[in-house]
Design a protein around this motif. Structure first.
Motif, PDB file in Angstrom:
ATOM      1  N   GLU A   1       0.045   5.967  -7.530  1.00 41.38           N
ATOM      2  CA  GLU A   1      -0.089   7.220  -6.784  1.00 41.38           C
ATOM      3  C   GLU A   1      -0.008   8.505  -7.612  1.00 41.38           C
ATOM      4  OE1 GLU A   1       2.673   7.280  -3.557  1.00 41.38           O
ATOM      5  OE2 GLU A   1       1.540   5.840  -2.367  1.00 41.38           O
ATOM      6  N   ASN A   2       0.844   8.578  -8.592  1.00 46.30           N
ATOM      7  CA  ASN A   2       1.131   9.878  -9.225  1.00 46.30           C
ATOM      8  C   ASN A   2       0.398  10.093 -10.540  1.00 46.30           C
ATOM      9  OD1 ASN A   2       2.602   7.932 -10.639  1.00 46.30           O
ATOM     10  ND2 ASN A   2       4.142   9.409 -11.293  1.00 46.30           N
ATOM     11  N   ILE A   3      -0.617   9.283 -10.848  1.00 45.63           N
ATOM     12  CA  ILE A   3      -1.310   9.382 -12.135  1.00 45.63           C
ATOM     13  C   ILE A   3      -2.603  10.163 -11.980  1.00 45.63           C
ATOM     14  CG2 ILE A   3      -2.293   8.098 -14.056  1.00 45.63           C
ATOM     15  CD1 ILE A   3       0.663   7.639 -13.794  1.00 45.63           C
ATOM     16  N   PHE A   4      -2.891  10.980 -12.983  1.00 46.92           N
ATOM     17  CA  PHE A   4      -4.098  11.779 -13.005  1.00 46.92           C
ATOM     18  C   PHE A   4      -4.899  11.394 -14.241  1.00 46.92           C
ATOM     19  CE2 PHE A   4      -5.921  16.100 -14.208  1.00 46.92           C
ATOM     20  CZ  PHE A   4      -6.975  16.023 -13.314  1.00 46.92           C
ATOM     21  N   LEU A   5      -6.189  11.139 -14.078  1.00 47.83           N
ATOM     22  CA  LEU A   5      -7.054  10.780 -15.205  1.00 47.83           C
ATOM     23  C   LEU A   5      -8.110  11.851 -15.410  1.00 47.83           C
ATOM     24  CD1 LEU A   5      -7.744   6.963 -14.608  1.00 47.83           C
ATOM     25  CD2 LEU A   5      -5.971   8.016 -16.006  1.00 47.83           C
ATOM     26  N   GLN A   6      -8.518  12.026 -16.655  1.00 45.88           N
ATOM     27  CA  GLN A   6      -9.656  12.886 -16.989  1.00 45.88           C
ATOM     28  C   GLN A   6     -10.591  12.090 -17.882  1.00 45.88           C
ATOM     29  OE1 GLN A   6      -7.945  16.339 -18.878  1.00 45.88           O
ATOM     30  NE2 GLN A   6      -7.561  17.379 -16.944  1.00 45.88           N
ATOM     31  N   TRP A   7     -11.851  11.957 -17.433  1.00 49.84           N
ATOM     32  CA  TRP A   7     -12.854  11.247 -18.223  1.00 49.84           C
ATOM     33  C   TRP A   7     -13.851  12.301 -18.707  1.00 49.84           C
ATOM     34  CZ3 TRP A   7     -14.272   6.000 -15.420  1.00 49.84           C
ATOM     35  CH2 TRP A   7     -13.078   5.290 -15.157  1.00 49.84           C
ATOM     36  N   ASN A   8     -13.935  12.488 -19.989  1.00 51.03           N
ATOM     37  CA  ASN A   8     -14.733  13.554 -20.566  1.00 51.03           C
ATOM     38  C   ASN A   8     -15.915  12.970 -21.335  1.00 51.03           C
ATOM     39  OD1 ASN A   8     -12.832  15.947 -20.030  1.00 51.03           O
ATOM     40  ND2 ASN A   8     -11.480  14.479 -21.019  1.00 51.03           N
ATOM     41  N   PRO A   9     -17.132  13.272 -20.891  1.00 47.91           N
ATOM     42  CA  PRO A   9     -18.317  12.628 -21.478  1.00 47.91           C
ATOM     43  C   PRO A   9     -18.576  13.077 -22.911  1.00 47.91           C
ATOM     44  CG  PRO A   9     -18.972  14.378 -19.992  1.00 47.91           C
ATOM     45  CD  PRO A   9     -17.483  14.234 -19.838  1.00 47.91           C
ATOM     46  N   TYR A  10     -19.104  12.161 -23.696  1.00 53.50           N
ATOM     47  CA  TYR A  10     -19.479  12.429 -25.072  1.00 53.50           C
ATOM     48  C   TYR A  10     -21.009  12.526 -25.168  1.00 53.50           C
ATOM     49  CZ  TYR A  10     -15.428  12.416 -28.229  1.00 53.50           C
ATOM     50  OH  TYR A  10     -14.325  12.764 -28.949  1.00 53.50           O
ATOM     51  N   GLY A  11     -21.515  12.217 -26.347  1.00 57.88           N
ATOM     52  CA  GLY A  11     -22.945  12.225 -26.562  1.00 57.88           C
ATOM     53  C   GLY A  11     -23.446  13.546 -27.116  1.00 57.88           C
ATOM     54  N   VAL A  12     -24.770  13.619 -27.312  1.00 62.22           N
ATOM     55  CA  VAL A  12     -25.508  14.780 -27.797  1.00 62.22           C
ATOM     56  C   VAL A  12     -24.899  15.268 -29.128  1.00 62.22           C
ATOM     57  CG1 VAL A  12     -26.656  16.922 -27.125  1.00 62.22           C
ATOM     58  CG2 VAL A  12     -25.889  15.355 -25.358  1.00 62.22           C
ATOM     59  N   ARG A  13     -24.305  16.479 -29.148  1.00 64.24           N
ATOM     60  CA  ARG A  13     -23.819  17.035 -30.417  1.00 64.24           C
ATOM     61  C   ARG A  13     -22.751  16.150 -31.040  1.00 64.24           C
ATOM     62  NH1 ARG A  13     -24.811  18.888 -35.094  1.00 64.24           N
ATOM     63  NH2 ARG A  13     -23.329  20.396 -35.949  1.00 64.24           N
TER      64      ARG A  13
ATOM     65  N   LEU B   1     -18.372  20.617 -25.511  1.00 70.72           N
ATOM     66  CA  LEU B   1     -18.411  19.733 -26.672  1.00 70.72           C
ATOM     67  C   LEU B   1     -19.742  19.001 -26.785  1.00 70.72           C
ATOM     68  CD1 LEU B   1     -16.303  16.425 -26.493  1.00 70.72           C
ATOM     69  CD2 LEU B   1     -17.350  17.475 -24.500  1.00 70.72           C
ATOM     70  N   ARG B   2     -20.428  18.733 -25.680  1.00 74.30           N
ATOM     71  CA  ARG B   2     -21.705  18.024 -25.762  1.00 74.30           C
ATOM     72  C   ARG B   2     -22.805  18.929 -26.351  1.00 74.30           C
ATOM     73  NH1 ARG B   2     -24.312  16.267 -21.781  1.00 74.30           N
ATOM     74  NH2 ARG B   2     -24.905  14.278 -22.723  1.00 74.30           N
ATOM     75  N   LYS B   3     -22.649  20.235 -26.184  1.00 73.10           N
ATOM     76  CA  LYS B   3     -23.616  21.178 -26.724  1.00 73.10           C
ATOM     77  C   LYS B   3     -23.260  21.606 -28.138  1.00 73.10           C
ATOM     78  CE  LYS B   3     -26.895  24.393 -26.729  1.00 73.10           C
ATOM     79  NZ  LYS B   3     -28.319  24.042 -26.875  1.00 73.10           N
ATOM     80  N   TYR B   4     -21.958  21.875 -28.380  1.00 68.93           N
ATOM     81  CA  TYR B   4     -21.557  22.494 -29.645  1.00 68.93           C
ATOM     82  C   TYR B   4     -20.478  21.710 -30.414  1.00 68.93           C
ATOM     83  CZ  TYR B   4     -24.161  26.616 -28.184  1.00 68.93           C
ATOM     84  OH  TYR B   4     -25.161  27.481 -27.820  1.00 68.93           O
ATOM     85  N   GLY B   5     -20.080  20.575 -29.904  1.00 72.68           N
ATOM     86  CA  GLY B   5     -19.063  19.787 -30.592  1.00 72.68           C
ATOM     87  C   GLY B   5     -17.655  20.327 -30.352  1.00 72.68           C
ATOM     88  N   LEU B   6     -16.788  20.046 -31.291  1.00 70.51           N
ATOM     89  CA  LEU B   6     -15.391  20.433 -31.179  1.00 70.51           C
ATOM     90  C   LEU B   6     -15.156  21.829 -31.766  1.00 70.51           C
ATOM     91  CD1 LEU B   6     -13.861  17.105 -32.577  1.00 70.51           C
ATOM     92  CD2 LEU B   6     -14.340  17.660 -30.178  1.00 70.51           C
ATOM     93  N   SER B   7     -13.970  22.343 -31.559  1.00 70.50           N
ATOM     94  CA  SER B   7     -13.614  23.626 -32.173  1.00 70.50           C
ATOM     95  C   SER B   7     -13.783  23.568 -33.690  1.00 70.50           C
ATOM     96  CB  SER B   7     -12.175  23.994 -31.800  1.00 70.50           C
ATOM     97  OG  SER B   7     -11.286  22.945 -32.162  1.00 70.50           O
ATOM     98  N   ILE B   8     -13.321  22.472 -34.312  1.00 76.35           N
ATOM     99  CA  ILE B   8     -13.380  22.373 -35.772  1.00 76.35           C
ATOM    100  C   ILE B   8     -14.796  22.290 -36.311  1.00 76.35           C
ATOM    101  CG2 ILE B   8     -11.102  21.389 -36.103  1.00 76.35           C
ATOM    102  CD1 ILE B   8     -12.411  18.628 -36.123  1.00 76.35           C
ATOM    103  N   ASP B   9     -15.745  21.902 -35.464  1.00 77.16           N
ATOM    104  CA  ASP B   9     -17.139  21.860 -35.903  1.00 77.16           C
ATOM    105  C   ASP B   9     -17.730  23.255 -35.996  1.00 77.16           C
ATOM    106  OD1 ASP B   9     -17.008  19.060 -35.903  1.00 77.16           O
ATOM    107  OD2 ASP B   9     -17.493  18.987 -33.763  1.00 77.16           O
TER     108      ASP B   9
END
Length: 883
Positions: A823-835, A661-669
């Motif tokens: 204990e049982n939680i999972f996080l995902q941090w997904n960077p933005y920026g660029v495109r 997504l940082r290079k080409y954006g989202l699928s809809i883009d």
């Protein structure tokens, strides 16, 4: 507000919107809270599903066996109100807990709408509220809704020899619904309908208040007299005006056949039955009959005359001579005795009026109705007799009930019931059978529809129908049309809508009026016959139904025995199947849920709290790639990566993202065209749908606007070699569109604290990285073709956030502490920026662009299927989210 918008508020027909869905956990909460609040109001007789008497009480007042099967939806509870306060409590608590109620007084609803729903519901059963208080000096009576008209007739007959009441002939019908829908009987020509003799009512409104005619106002009183009270309130009791009857009345039942010239008699009946002395009512009842090995039409002429036999013979011989009525055909009796004889014949004791269940109790019926405003000509009658004889293997009964007299004197808008002057008779069609098979039901319903169609040239135009002969073939309001309501209420619809909006603006009082039969019958005529849609349909009685439904349920919270199930699944094999599904769900009044991959985190693509079908797109998954143009057409049922079991249809339209997504954006883009089916069943592309709709379906959730068939995407350039890393010490994952050597240099310069080393990196092709990124190195590319996740049975709860400024150290330490607690939680941090920063917020419907440094996903997962585990884990993720 338009009439079409108002119609959605007319409770008897209205459905529940997509946004009203709540999962099983919340439904359980509603039920528990509902029962708790009922108990705390005061002692209420409520019967839950675990009560050993539950089925007995439920089935006691089911008079239509089509809705008494193991698969018929059951209420969460039945409240058998013993007091008016119990009715108030039920309304208040159901409203507070978002549970619908079905109001049952006698259970004679021909489509089961007073005791069946496809949403969480309770039955408010009125049978205990059946007192009848008669005041002869004022010639009135208060009749509670749960009383049957048989009980009313018995009480009147034991109190007075010169009073009666003009209501129905079937004496197990409940007063609550019968009166409210415009109940009629064999005194309608003299005294009109039941509602024409109602002077007051006690009701419980949507706020739980007890109101009478004065406090409810004339608008609501008008609406509940003929408009179906269950759309507006709960009727507790009616105050009726008793009518005068002679001490002696005359009853007759004579039959004539085709061989006896019955067609000529019918022609004369049509001419005189609505104009003859209004003290006389002659119902005509045609049936197919076997006589001496021959099949013929036998017509019974059932009459009630408010007078003595001698004067009746004189009247008939003068006005209706072809009937050839003889003195020996006549039976003199009291009015109350006539209520028994007219319905089940002479020689029965009055005590049969006190029976509350019909005999036989287990039978199947389908009813339809019509009104006739000009005589049916001889050739029409002969065509009808021929059709009835063709259908001789079906037990079909017609009832032709003459109008005129008092009915012609009352204006159409005097009550909500509009069918008054201008008609010579009203018709009821009935077919009955005992075989409980699906085939028998389908065959008999088709037979009565066939006969109904035969009458089309001879009945009113436009066609109209009688509300109390409930018939969902007439239609529903799900497509926003007023046509079906006009059939029942004609020009009174507008006032009914305004009353509804005033007294129940949030549409609490409502009942389903929807048909899976109509939906299934509609599909073939709107789809490609070369690819039979029958091969794509799975109904609940199909042995593969659950397998197909569960195949693409990714969230086990919505895969339980109590999860609402669709009435059918259409696994479209062709675009025409999608078109047919859209067109026919409008016609039948059902909603559709569109499923491409089944990764809806709240199950909304395959679960609803309204009658619905699932349009499953998994068979439409072709992918056509054009490398010279660097484009591809991808059907909605195809899957992708990073999570490679996600369906294209929903993923793209919601703004699906991945690790480029940082290079080409989202699928809809990178979507440049689409093929969709719109609400009218038309196939549109970007040009024909217009830029507004194309904009909306890219990021705005296409299921709110149309059904996406396929997307045209622009392929993006990637290096032959990309680099993936997964640093275990920090759980950092990365994808770099380049070689490992340059990545080490880049990270050590810009992100030195990561301490990335060459041994942490893996070079591979881009397509290999789609597998490695999701499930690790060493797996074959063929796993991308798997369509069901592993493990298939797991429980999840997701939440999301966007972060615009760095979280300070103190904030991070607080988060780590909370995560260790949970204990049982999972996080995902997904960077933005660029495109993502380069694309404007309004370029597509997806708005989260520049200004965000990363997007967060919270996930809680568990395998324990208990309610306690679900509550605990959902509460955990909410706790972290709040932190």
């Amino acid at each position: 507000m338009s009439e079409e918008e108002d119609l959605g508020r007319l409770g008897t027909f209205a459905g529940t919107s997509f946004s009203d869905y709540d999962n099983d956990e919340f439904i359980l909460d509603y039920f528990n809270n509902f029962v708790f609040e009922l108990k705390n109001w005061e002692l209420v007789r409520w019967i839950g599903v675990d009560n050993p008497s539950f089925l007995k009480v439920l089935q006691a007042y089911i008079h239509e066996s089509r809705f008494n099967t193991s698969s018929t939806p059951k209420p969460l509870a039945i409240v058998t109100a013993l007091d008016v306060s119990h009715v108030q409590a039920t309304v208040i608590c159901a409203k507070e807990n978002d549970v619908q109620i079905r109001i049952r007084s006698g259970g004679h609803d021909n489509e089961g709408l007073s005791y069946v729903a496809h949403v969480p519901f309770v039955i408010l059963d009125m049978f205990n509220l059946r007192s009848i208080d008669i005041d002869i000096p004022s010639e009135t009576a208060w009749v509670e809704a749960g009383a049957t008209i048989g009980e009313l007739y018995y009480k009147i007959g034991n109190t007075s020899k010169i009073h009666g009441f003009p209501a129905g002939l079937c004496f197990t019908v409940g007063a609550g619904g019968h009166f409210s829908g415009g109940g009629y009987g064999n005194m309608l020509r003299k005294y009109g309908l039941s509602i024409d003799n109602i002077v007051n009512a006690l009701v419980v409104d949507v706020n739980g208040r007890i109101l009478n005619r004065e406090s409810m106002g004339e608008d609501l009183f008008w609406a509940i007299t003929g408009g179906g009270a269950a759309s507006f309130c709960v009727v507790i009791s009616w105050k009726i005006k008793l009518v005068r009857v002679p001490k002696v009345v005359t009853f007759f039942d004579v039959a004539r056949t085709l061989e006896e010239g019955v067609t000529d008699i019918v022609i004369q009946w049509q001419q005189v039955s609505s104009t003859i002395n209004k003290k006389l009512f002659i119902r005509m009842q045609p049936m197919v009959s076997k006589q001496g090995g021959n099949t013929t039409i036998r017509i019974s002429f059932l009459g009630l005359y408010l007078g003595r036999a001698k004067s009746l013979v004189t009247l008939i011989n003068k006005e209706f001579p072809l009937l050839r009525l003889q003195k020996q055909d006549l039976n003199e009796m009291s009015w109350v005795e006539s209520t028994v004889s007219y319905y089940i014949g002479n020689g029965n004791p009055l005590e049969v009026l006190l029976q509350r269940t019909p005999s036989p109790p287990h039978s199947y019926w389908k009813h339809k109705s019509d009104y006739v405003n000009s005589p049916i000509p001889r050739e029409g009658l002969e065509k009808i007799w021929k059709k009835m004889i063709q259908l001789e293997n079906h037990v079909i009964i017609l009832q032709w009930n003459p109008y005129g007299g008092r009915m012609s004197e009352i204006k159409e808008n005097a009550t909500a019931f509009p069918h008054r002057s201008g008609y010579i008779f009203k018709m009821q069609y009935l077919v009955t059978w005992k075989d409980d098979s699906v085939e028998a039901t389908s065959r008999n319903i088709e037979a009565i529809r066939d006969l109904h169609a035969t009458f089309t040239p001879y009945v009113s135009n436009p066609r109209v129908a009688y509300w109390n002969y409930r018939d969902i073939d007439v239609g529903t309001n799900e497509n926003g049309s007023l046509d079906f309501a006009m059939e029942f209420f004609k020009d009174n619809v507008k006032r009914l809508l305004h009353v509804k909006a005033k007294v129940d603006p949030h549409n609490f009082f409502r009942a389903s009026c929807l048909s899976i039969d109509n939906f299934l019958e509609c599909l073939p005529s709107h789809s490609n016959p070369l690819i039979p849609i029958s091969n794509a349909i799975y109904t609940r009685n199909n042995p593969s139904f659950l397998q197909v439904l569960q195949a693409y349920i990714r969230e086990s919270r919505f895969n339980t025995s109590s999860t609402p199930k669709p009435l059918a699944i259409v696994t479209a094999l062709d675009v025409s199947h999608v078109q047919a599904t859209v067109i026919c769900e409008k016609v039948s009044g059902l909603q559709i849920r569109i499923r491409s991959g089944g990764h809806d985190n709240e199950g909304l693509s395959y679960v609803a709290r309204v009658p619905f079908v699932v349009l499953d797109m998994f068979n439409l998954r072709s992918i056509d790639i054009d490398i010279p143009k660097e484009t591809a057409w991808v059907q909605a049922g195809a899957t992708l990566g990073v999570c490679f079991t996600v369906g294209i249809g929903g993923h793209f339209t919601g703004g699906g993202y991945g690790n480029m997504l940082r290079k080409y954006g989202l699928s809809i883009d990178n979507v440049i065209d689409a093929q969709v089916v719109d609400v009218h069943g038309r196939i549109l592309n970007r040009k024909s749908m217009g830029e507004d709709l194309f904009w909306a379906i890219r990021g705005g959730g296409a299921a709110s606007f149309c059904v996406v068939i396929s997307w045209k995407i622009k392929l993006v350039r990637v290096p032959k070699i990309v680099t993936r890393f997964d640093v275990p010490r920090t759980l950092e994952e990365g994808l770099y569109l380049g070689r490992a050597r340059s990545l080490v240099t880049l990270v050590n310069k810009r992100f030195p604290l990561l301490k990335l080393k060459a041994q942490d990196l893996t070079e591979m092709s881009w397509v290999e990285s789609t597998v490695s990124y999701f499930i690790g190195n060493g797996n074959p590319l063929e796993v991308l073709l798997e369509r069901t996740p592993t493990p298939p049975h797991s429980y999840w709860k997701h939440k999301s956030d966007y972060v615009k400024t760095p979280i300070p150290r103190a904030g991070l330490e607080m988060l780590w502490k909370k995560m260790i607690e949970l204990e049982n939680i999972f996080l995902q941090w997904n960077p933005y920026g660029v495109r993502m920063n380069e694309i404007q917020e309004n370029a597509t419907a997806f708005p989260h662009r520049a200004g965000n440094i990363f997007k967060m996903q919270y996930l809680a997962t568990w395998v324990d299927d208990s309610v306690e585990a679900t509550r605990r884990n959902i509460e955990s993720i909410r706790d972290l989210y709040a932190c």
